[in-house]
Write a protein that holds these residues in place. Structure first.
Motif, PDB file in Angstrom:
ATOM      1  N   VAL A 116       0.848  -1.203   0.000  1.00  0.00           N
ATOM      2  CA  VAL A 116       0.000   0.000   0.000  1.00  0.00           C
ATOM      3  C   VAL A 116       0.883   1.252   0.000  1.00  0.00           C
ATOM      4  N   GLU A 117       0.738   2.080  -1.032  1.00  0.00           N
ATOM      5  CA  GLU A 117       1.557   3.302  -1.176  1.00  0.00           C
ATOM      6  C   GLU A 117       0.663   4.540  -1.135  1.00  0.00           C
ATOM      7  N   PRO A 118       0.745   5.340  -0.070  1.00  0.00           N
ATOM      8  CA  PRO A 118      -0.059   6.557  -0.004  1.00  0.00           C
ATOM      9  C   PRO A 118       0.682   7.761  -0.597  1.00  0.00           C
ATOM     10  N   ALA A 119      -0.067   8.722  -1.078  1.00  0.00           N
ATOM     11  CA  ALA A 119       0.500   9.979  -1.591  1.00  0.00           C
ATOM     12  C   ALA A 119      -0.587  11.058  -1.477  1.00  0.00           C
ATOM     13  N   THR A 120      -0.176  12.298  -1.692  1.00  0.00           N
ATOM     14  CA  THR A 120      -1.160  13.387  -1.714  1.00  0.00           C
ATOM     15  C   THR A 120      -1.082  14.064  -3.075  1.00  0.00           C
ATOM     16  N   LEU A 121      -2.208  14.201  -3.738  1.00  0.00           N
ATOM     17  CA  LEU A 121      -2.278  14.927  -5.007  1.00  0.00           C
ATOM     18  C   LEU A 121      -3.005  16.250  -4.746  1.00  0.00           C
ATOM     19  N   SER A 122      -2.560  17.321  -5.414  1.00  0.00           N
ATOM     20  CA  SER A 122      -3.152  18.641  -5.159  1.00  0.00           C
ATOM     21  C   SER A 122      -3.494  19.350  -6.454  1.00  0.00           C
ATOM     22  N   VAL A 123      -4.586  20.101  -6.435  1.00  0.00           N
ATOM     23  CA  VAL A 123      -4.992  20.898  -7.601  1.00  0.00           C
ATOM     24  C   VAL A 123      -5.282  22.331  -7.153  1.00  0.00           C
ATOM     25  N   ARG A 124      -5.222  23.255  -8.111  1.00  0.00           N
ATOM     26  CA  ARG A 124      -5.592  24.650  -7.841  1.00  0.00           C
ATOM     27  C   ARG A 124      -6.564  25.082  -8.932  1.00  0.00           C
ATOM     28  N   VAL A 125      -7.645  25.725  -8.522  1.00  0.00           N
ATOM     29  CA  VAL A 125      -8.659  26.182  -9.484  1.00  0.00           C
ATOM     30  C   VAL A 125      -8.904  27.668  -9.229  1.00  0.00           C
ATOM     31  N   ARG A 126      -8.897  28.453 -10.327  1.00  0.00           N
ATOM     32  CA  ARG A 126      -9.021  29.905 -10.204  1.00  0.00           C
ATOM     33  C   ARG A 126     -10.460  30.339 -10.463  1.00  0.00           C
ATOM     34  N   PHE A 127     -10.953  31.270  -9.683  1.00  0.00           N
ATOM     35  CA  PHE A 127     -12.300  31.814  -9.855  1.00  0.00           C
ATOM     36  C   PHE A 127     -12.196  33.313 -10.102  1.00  0.00           C
ATOM     37  N   ALA A 128     -12.821  33.756 -11.183  1.00  0.00           N
ATOM     38  CA  ALA A 128     -12.746  35.184 -11.548  1.00  0.00           C
ATOM     39  C   ALA A 128     -13.633  36.028 -10.640  1.00  0.00           C
ATOM     40  N   THR A 129     -14.771  35.443 -10.219  1.00  0.00           N
ATOM     41  CA  THR A 129     -15.697  36.189  -9.349  1.00  0.00           C
ATOM     42  C   THR A 129     -16.222  35.265  -8.257  1.00  0.00           C
TER      43      THR A 129
END
Ligand code: SAM
Length: 254
Positions: A183-196
């Protein structure tokens, strides 16, 4: 079931985070040309699309309990094997796949260990089982500001932080309980931009998932109060939301 919604509503709400996550998750799961993969809880096909890019339509199968999502995925990928069903009872023989993946699904399973056990059964020795779930418990999921606002107003309201796999280490623990190995754990991350702010808020009104279900159950005044509290908690627009997902890959036991 708060996933009886259109593919478009899903895309505008969770899809904006799930799509960049899927881009990373196919790499994490080691999806490679020539493999046969199963997308468990495929929704309207966010991760399915990334798998089809790599493995082709013949190399991918998908399953989900939501009729609207099954229909949307079938329409999006003609010829793909898309079935209606749940992880806990997968309608495939043992060792049918090289890879079984579940993106943002384990926390919605009624029995996560049974679901992961089934994913291992249909994958078989030598294959890979992988799953990811937002870090809701660590306040680092994409909906953190929303649930913070809800609990400021209504401390007893349900949230998603108590769901399976959303706290650190728990997804890996569930994999272990399902008999998965290496079992191999990891963390994945995303960024989402909002104009308003409105771009951020409007998708919550579409009734998708537990957050959309919560908003749909409020009266107009309750919705206005919640919307105002969310606006107070978020930075001035434009702003970015970053979100982390606990991710685990493992091998089925022999
Ligand atoms: C947040 S969506 C994720 C959809 C897609 N995997 C993605 O990344 O965009 C959760 C999905 O899990 C499905 N689901 C809920 N319970 C399930 C279960 N027991 N087995 C399989 N899928 C389930 C829902 O119908 C929904 O499509």
């Amino acid at each position: 079931m708060t996933f009886d919604v259109t593919a478009d509503a899903y895309a505008r709400f969770m899809g904006q985070y799930a799509d960049p996550l899927a881009e990373q998750f196919v790499d994490f799961a080691h999806a490679r040309t020539g493999q046969r993969a199963l997308d468990v809880g495929c929704g309207p096909g966010t991760l399915t699309a990334r798998l089809v890019e790599r493995l082709g339509t013949d190399g991918v199968a998908a399953i989900d309990p939501s009729d609207s999502f099954v229909a949307a995925t079938q329409a999006r990928f003609p010829g793909l094997d898309v079935r209606s069903g749940v992880a806990e009872r997968l309608p495939y023989p043992d060792d049918s796949f090289d890879l079984a993946v579940a993106q943002l699904v384990v926390h919605f399973m009624s029995d996560p260990v049974a679901g992961l056990t089934e994913m291992a059964r249909v994958t078989g020795p030598g294959g890979v089982v992988a799953a990811c779930v937002w870090d809701h418990a660590g306040d680092a999921g994409p909906l953190a500001a929303f649930w913070r606002a809800v609990h400021d107003i209504d401390p007893d309201a349900p949230g998603e932080a108590d769901l399976a796999g959303t706290r650190e280490g728990h997804l890996a623990q569930l994999f272990g309980e399902a008999g998965l190995q290496d079992v191999e754990p990891a963390t994945l991350s995303v960024r989402v931009r909002f104009a308003t702010f409105e771009d951020w808020w409007q998708p919550f009104t579409l009734g998708v998932g537990p957050a959309g279900g919560y908003v749909a159950a409020l009266d107009d005044e309750g919705r206005d109060v919640l919307r105002a509290r969310c606006a107070q908690l978020l930075p001035d627009a434009p702003f970015e939301i970053s979100a982390s997902a606990w991710s685990v890959r493992a091998r089925p036991g022999g």
